[in-house]
Enzyme design. Structure first.
Site, PDB file in Angstrom:
ATOM      1  N   LEU A 189      51.948   5.624   7.465  1.00 56.60           N
ATOM      2  CA  LEU A 189      51.836   6.572   7.472  1.00 56.60           C
ATOM      3  C   LEU A 189      50.999   6.277   5.512  1.00 56.60           C
ATOM      4  O   LEU A 189      51.413   5.677   4.445  1.00 56.60           O
ATOM      5  CB  LEU A 189      52.614   7.914   6.117  1.00 56.60           C
ATOM      6  CG  LEU A 189      52.253   8.656   5.423  1.00 56.60           C
ATOM      7  CD1 LEU A 189      51.343   9.650   6.436  1.00 56.60           C
ATOM      8  CD2 LEU A 189      53.520  10.073   4.665  1.00 56.60           C
ATOM      9  N   MET A 249      54.355   2.664   4.369  1.00 59.27           N
ATOM     10  CA  MET A 249      53.547   2.679   3.846  1.00 59.27           C
ATOM     11  C   MET A 249      52.424   2.051   3.196  1.00 59.27           C
ATOM     12  O   MET A 249      52.184   0.910   3.251  1.00 59.27           O
ATOM     13  CB  MET A 249      54.384   2.858   2.374  1.00 59.27           C
ATOM     14  CG  MET A 249      55.767   3.561   2.447  1.00 59.27           C
ATOM     15  SD  MET A 249      55.627   5.464   3.446  1.00 59.27           S
ATOM     16  CE  MET A 249      53.994   5.902   2.221  1.00 59.27           C
ATOM     17  N   LYS A 250      51.596   3.105   3.770  1.00 54.21           N
ATOM     18  CA  LYS A 250      49.977   1.942   4.250  1.00 54.21           C
ATOM     19  C   LYS A 250      49.363   2.283   2.904  1.00 54.21           C
ATOM     20  O   LYS A 250      49.512   3.666   1.908  1.00 54.21           O
ATOM     21  CB  LYS A 250      49.812   3.000   5.439  1.00 54.21           C
ATOM     22  CG  LYS A 250      48.404   2.279   5.832  1.00 54.21           C
ATOM     23  CD  LYS A 250      47.488   3.241   6.887  1.00 54.21           C
ATOM     24  CE  LYS A 250      46.747   2.152   8.580  1.00 54.21           C
ATOM     25  NZ  LYS A 250      46.108   3.153   8.804  1.00 54.21           N
ATOM     26  N   ILE A 251      48.865   0.833   2.478  1.00 54.81           N
ATOM     27  CA  ILE A 251      48.081   1.085   1.149  1.00 54.81           C
ATOM     28  C   ILE A 251      46.824   0.561   1.090  1.00 54.81           C
ATOM     29  O   ILE A 251      46.773  -0.829   1.709  1.00 54.81           O
ATOM     30  CB  ILE A 251      49.263   0.073   0.135  1.00 54.81           C
ATOM     31  CG1 ILE A 251      50.642   0.489  -0.153  1.00 54.81           C
ATOM     32  CG2 ILE A 251      48.520   0.537  -1.218  1.00 54.81           C
ATOM     33  CD1 ILE A 251      50.897   1.890  -0.556  1.00 54.81           C
TER      34      ILE A 251
END
Length: 320
Positions: free
Chosen positions: A92, A123-125
């Site tokens: 996400l 977690m997408k960064i």
């Protein structure tokens, strides 16, 4: 030798109940999402009743409630893969508008990770200068990370450094647990190297079409693999074809490298019937184009990618 993985670059409520379980059995072992994917998904009629029940909440609250439900559903369906050690991750992306603020990115990522409460969540960064600090902090905190919007080998190197430093910090923080015989679950990370967008940007300047994205991705892959950290893996993203003359699984087949992940749109996954394991080429993309032109393309593509995700995110919020 770790065989390549294939992840689905799409989630949507009905899809997760219907085709997704079949693909998990036959082809894929992970999934990803981004603001553009959610923008497309939330236009589906399957969300009408859910949105109606959330009326009165703020636009971002509505979006997050819907996204969290889908991510949790995907995580549950992927859980058996994760338990087997066969990837099983779902990603996400945080609010892309925070890409230049490390502190806000860290806070948002930790908040969403806690709200979703699934151990196979990444977690997408986005890989911006401010985001390397966020990647370090999340890995240090034991949170899986998907570093995205990587176009240059230099970005891949900086991501690897931030993620591996964070992983080492996590291991140091768990030293007492190791001494007592416990084995803490270490975080994993992927570094998402975009492929076809580089071809689209540069094909007009080259005799050999649809090659520079593969060569560039190969160089970034080698940087990551040379780091020798098995919990940080290269992921080939943007592997849907933009050239209609190419087979839909063109990039998947070209990048079946040891230890790598391909994340692809549905049409490419449906077309893929398997392929030969590849030995990565040592050829570098500047043999086809000057480094100066490549650097400019990297800069432009990162800016365009960030803008596209921010626009998609804003469009989602306007719809509520």
């Amino acid at each position: 030798m770790k065989t390549p993985s294939l992840w689905c670059d799409f989630i949507e409520n009905d899809f997760l109940d219907r085709e997704f379980p079949q693909l998990l059995v036959s082809k894929i072992n992970g999934a990803t999402s981004n603001p553009a994917i959610f923008k497309a998904a939330l236009s589906s009629p399957s969300y009408t009743d859910k949105i109606a029940k959330l009326r009165g909440k703020g636009p971002k609250e509505i979006y997050e409630a819907l996204a969290i439900q889908d991510i949790q559903k995907a995580a549950d369906k992927l859980a058996f893969k994760f338990a087997q050690g066969d990837d099983g991750f779902i990603s996400l992306e945080i609010d892309p508008r925070l890409h230049d603020n490390a502190a806000l990115s860290i806070g948002e990522a930790k908040r969403l990770y806690s709200a979703i409460a699934k151990e196979n969540l990444m977690m997408k960064i986005p890989a911006t200068p401010a985001s390397y600090e966020a990647m370090f902090e999340l890995m240090k905190s034991g949170i899986h990370v998907n570093a995205t919007l990587i176009f240059s080998p230099e970005q891949a190197r900086l991501c690897f450094e931030a993620l591996s430093e964070g992983l080492r910090a996590f291991r140091r923080s768990q030293f007492s647990a190791f001494k007592s015989g416990e084995i803490p679950k270490e975080p994993s990370a992927v570094i998402s190297i975009f492929v076809s967008r580089l071809d689209t940007a540069l094909n007009s300047q080259l005799k050999e079409k649809n090659q520079i994205g593969i060569l560039n991705a190969t160089q970034a892959y080698q940087h990551i693999m040379d780091g020798g950290e098995g919990r940080i893996r290269p992921l080939f993203a943007s592997t849907g074809v933009k050239d209609a003359t190419l087979p839909k699984d063109y990039y998947i087949k070209a990048l079946l490298f040891e230890g790598a992940i391909n994340t692809a749109p549905l049409d490419a996954i449906r077309a893929f019937r398997g392929g030969d394991f590849q030995i990565p080429s040592s050829t570098r993309p500047h043999h086809l184009l000057s480094q100066e032109k490549l650097n400019q393309a990297y800069k432009n593509l990162l800016s365009e990618g960030l803008n596209a995700f921010c626009v998609a995110f804003e469009d989602i919020l306007k719809a509520f």
